[in-house]
Design an enzyme around this catalytic site. Structure first.
Site, PDB file in Angstrom:
ATOM      1  N   HIS A 160       0.882  -1.172  -0.002  1.00 38.46           N
ATOM      2  CA  HIS A 160       0.115   0.023   0.194  1.00 38.46           C
ATOM      3  C   HIS A 160       0.948   1.079  -0.052  1.00 38.46           C
ATOM      4  O   HIS A 160       0.356   2.274  -0.302  1.00 38.46           O
ATOM      5  CB  HIS A 160      -0.814  -0.013   1.426  1.00 38.46           C
ATOM      6  CG  HIS A 160      -2.048  -1.197   1.263  1.00 38.46           C
ATOM      7  ND1 HIS A 160      -2.886  -1.003   0.194  1.00 38.46           N
ATOM      8  CD2 HIS A 160      -2.244  -2.001   2.211  1.00 38.46           C
ATOM      9  CE1 HIS A 160      -3.469  -2.151   0.366  1.00 38.46           C
ATOM     10  NE2 HIS A 160      -3.356  -2.912   1.632  1.00 38.46           N
ATOM     11  N   ASP A 196      -2.212 -10.455  -2.623  1.00 38.28           N
ATOM     12  CA  ASP A 196      -2.739 -10.063  -1.050  1.00 38.28           C
ATOM     13  C   ASP A 196      -4.457  -9.858  -1.390  1.00 38.28           C
ATOM     14  O   ASP A 196      -4.615  -9.393  -2.758  1.00 38.28           O
ATOM     15  CB  ASP A 196      -2.072  -8.872  -1.045  1.00 38.28           C
ATOM     16  CG  ASP A 196      -2.735  -8.302   0.573  1.00 38.28           C
ATOM     17  OD1 ASP A 196      -1.564  -8.554   1.617  1.00 38.28           O
ATOM     18  OD2 ASP A 196      -3.662  -7.732   0.574  1.00 38.28           O
ATOM     19  N   HIS A 198      -6.044  -7.340  -0.595  1.00 46.38           N
ATOM     20  CA  HIS A 198      -6.143  -5.724  -0.865  1.00 46.38           C
ATOM     21  C   HIS A 198      -5.417  -5.343  -1.954  1.00 46.38           C
ATOM     22  O   HIS A 198      -4.341  -5.878  -2.485  1.00 46.38           O
ATOM     23  CB  HIS A 198      -5.854  -5.126   0.169  1.00 46.38           C
ATOM     24  CG  HIS A 198      -6.450  -5.467   1.686  1.00 46.38           C
ATOM     25  ND1 HIS A 198      -5.784  -6.296   2.338  1.00 46.38           N
ATOM     26  CD2 HIS A 198      -7.630  -5.150   2.015  1.00 46.38           C
ATOM     27  CE1 HIS A 198      -6.699  -6.576   3.364  1.00 46.38           C
ATOM     28  NE2 HIS A 198      -7.639  -5.660   3.350  1.00 46.38           N
ATOM     29  N   ASP A 285      -3.906 -13.058   3.068  1.00 43.40           N
ATOM     30  CA  ASP A 285      -5.342 -12.591   3.649  1.00 43.40           C
ATOM     31  C   ASP A 285      -6.521 -13.029   2.797  1.00 43.40           C
ATOM     32  O   ASP A 285      -7.519 -12.933   3.113  1.00 43.40           O
ATOM     33  CB  ASP A 285      -5.244 -11.174   4.257  1.00 43.40           C
ATOM     34  CG  ASP A 285      -4.755 -10.196   3.091  1.00 43.40           C
ATOM     35  OD1 ASP A 285      -4.405 -10.810   2.125  1.00 43.40           O
ATOM     36  OD2 ASP A 285      -4.437  -9.099   3.419  1.00 43.40           O
TER      37      ASP A 285
HETATM   38  C1  SP5 Z   1      -1.027  -5.083   3.953  1.00 43.05           C
HETATM   39  C2  SP5 Z   1      -2.447  -5.262   4.151  1.00 43.05           C
HETATM   40  O1  SP5 Z   1      -3.025  -6.294   4.061  1.00 43.05           O
HETATM   41  N1  SP5 Z   1      -2.954  -4.281   4.709  1.00 43.05           N
HETATM   42  C3  SP5 Z   1      -4.355  -4.157   4.896  1.00 43.05           C
HETATM   43  C4  SP5 Z   1      -4.834  -2.870   5.355  1.00 43.05           C
HETATM   44  C5  SP5 Z   1      -6.353  -2.694   5.679  1.00 43.05           C
HETATM   45  N2  SP5 Z   1      -6.655  -1.641   6.537  1.00 43.05           N
HETATM   46  C6  SP5 Z   1      -8.003  -1.437   6.452  1.00 43.05           C
HETATM   47  C7  SP5 Z   1      -8.701  -2.296   6.792  1.00 43.05           C
HETATM   48  C8  SP5 Z   1     -10.420  -2.259   6.814  1.00 43.05           C
HETATM   49  C9  SP5 Z   1     -11.022  -3.753   7.028  1.00 43.05           C
HETATM   50  N3  SP5 Z   1     -12.406  -3.398   7.277  1.00 43.05           N
HETATM   51  C10 SP5 Z   1     -12.951  -4.847   7.253  1.00 43.05           C
HETATM   52  C11 SP5 Z   1     -14.297  -4.633   8.040  1.00 43.05           C
HETATM   53  C12 SP5 Z   1     -14.446  -5.956   8.702  1.00 43.05           C
HETATM   54  N4  SP5 Z   1     -15.338  -5.970   9.603  1.00 43.05           N
HETATM   55 ZN    ZN Z   2      -3.913  -7.175   2.587  1.00 46.51          ZN
END
Ligand code: SP5
Ligand code: ZN
Length: 342
Positions: A160, A196, A198, A285
């Site tokens: 990110h 990943d 994301h 993830d």
């Molecule tokens: C490297 C990596 O995997 N970074 C991930 C960053 C995610 N940050 C925000 C996550 C927001 C998650 N919202 C999920 C709601 C579940 N209740």
């Molecule tokens: Zn991630």
């Protein structure tokens, strides 16, 4: 397979993450690397080696100098401002404000350089980020020299982190730093395959106008998934980078069969582009029980993923990104790497 790991990755010990409106203990915690390391030892993956210190030059090859200085000084400046708690941005240069000006106060600088608010900065954050990029550089150097695969157990993760932005638990873009190093060592084109959950917005941004790095990402549809504002299918690269950025946004709950079929398309693009090195941004993830994600991989599916990546036949570097199901993170990573070696 040789693993690179730095004990300094534990220096990031953040206490707070802003998650769904609550300050919680960060999902991206030091135990993640402990548990991966433990499973790699238990499963006999191979030697685990500490990287050399490569300094800031390879970081400055892909990141803004003032951004790096901000990260190096942020925690001291936060303390000097008399704030309690961890450094967390709470205002941004939003639309129609001054996006071109970096304010003097640390709170203004935080908003300028942050892309999200969940990622706090505290004592040891910068040192851990330095260790993490050294792990990535150790791994890529080894693979460049031997042609053998390697695993960089990076923490904090990197994908990110953009040219001058942190967030999503990331500070330095480890995969981008490694890819740039490979190009400087003589590789003509490098593929970064980001699995990943994301979207790897930072990696995409860094290479968006370039044709020497092919960036391909499979990820949760940004319409409903962090980082929301990048990662759509119509982002194909710009200028000479056109065609060298490929996004595969997928719905929450996507089956492993669909995900693996999408991977086939990604690998075909990597073959067609004549890439000479494969860097895998390895986020586990995509696991079915990940606490913040929504794909459906079982632990066994990770073995198949590793096997399929090996069939690409390229010198390969795996770099740790996300994965927050701490009970299974070790097995899931280990399965990918053992699958690759089968
Ligand atoms: C490297 C990596 O995997 N970074 C991930 C960053 C995610 N940050 C925000 C996550 C927001 C998650 N919202 C999920 C709601 C579940 N209740
Ligand atoms: Zn991630």
């Amino acid at each position: 397979m040789l693993t690179f790991y730095s004990a300094d990755s534990r220096l990031r010990q953040a206490r707070t993450e802003l998650h769904d409106g609550t300050l919680v203990a960060p999902f991206e915690c030091p135990e993640r690397v402990d548990l991966v390391l433990k499973q790699l030892r238990l499963s006999g993956l191979g030697e685990i080696r500490a990287p050399s210190a490569y300094g800031l030059a390879p970081v400055l090859a892909v990141h803004d100098k003032d951004y790096v200085t901000f990260l190096a000084n942020c925690w001291e400046a936060w303390l000097a401002a008399g704030h309690e708690g961890e450094a967390i941005p709470n205002i941004w240069p939003a639309r129609r404000m001054r996006g071109d000006h970096i304010p003097h106060a640390i709170s203004g600088q935080l908003g300028y350089y942050a892309l999200a608010a969940e990622t706090s900065i505290s004592a040891g954050t910068f040192e851990a980020a330095m260790a993490s990029k050294d792990v990535a550089l150790g791994a890529v150097e080894y693979t460049l020299q031997t042609g053998e695969p390697s695993f960089g157990l990076c923490r904090p993760p990197g994908h990110h982190a953009a040219y001058d932005q942190f967030g999503g638990y990331c500070f330095f873009n480890n995969a981008a730093i490694a890819a740039q190093r490979a190009l400087e060592s003589g590789k003509r084109r490098v593929a970064i395959l980001d699995v990943d959950f994301h979207h790897g917005n930072g990696t995409q941004q860094i290479f968006y106008r370039r044709d020497d790095v092919l960036f391909i990402s499979l990820h949760g549809d940004p319409e409903v998934t962090f980082p929301y504002y990048l990662g759509y299918a119509d982002e194909g690269g710009e200028g000479k980078g056109e065609g060298f950025n490929i996004n595969y946004p997928l719905p929450h709950g996507t089956s492993v069969a669909t995900w693996m079929a999408t991977l086939e398309q990604a690998l075909a693009k990597i073959q067609a582009a004549g890439c000479e090195l494969l860097i895998v941004s390895l986020g586990v993830d995509i696991f079915e029980n990940d606490p913040i994600s929504a794909f459906t991989f079982t632990s066994e599916d990770f073995t198949n993923l590793g096997q399929r990546l090996a069939q690409a036949g390229l010198p390969s570097v795996f770099l740790m990104e996300g994965g927050y199901a701490v009970d299974e993170i070790g097995v899931n990573v280990s399965n990918v790497l053992h699958g690759f070696e089968q």
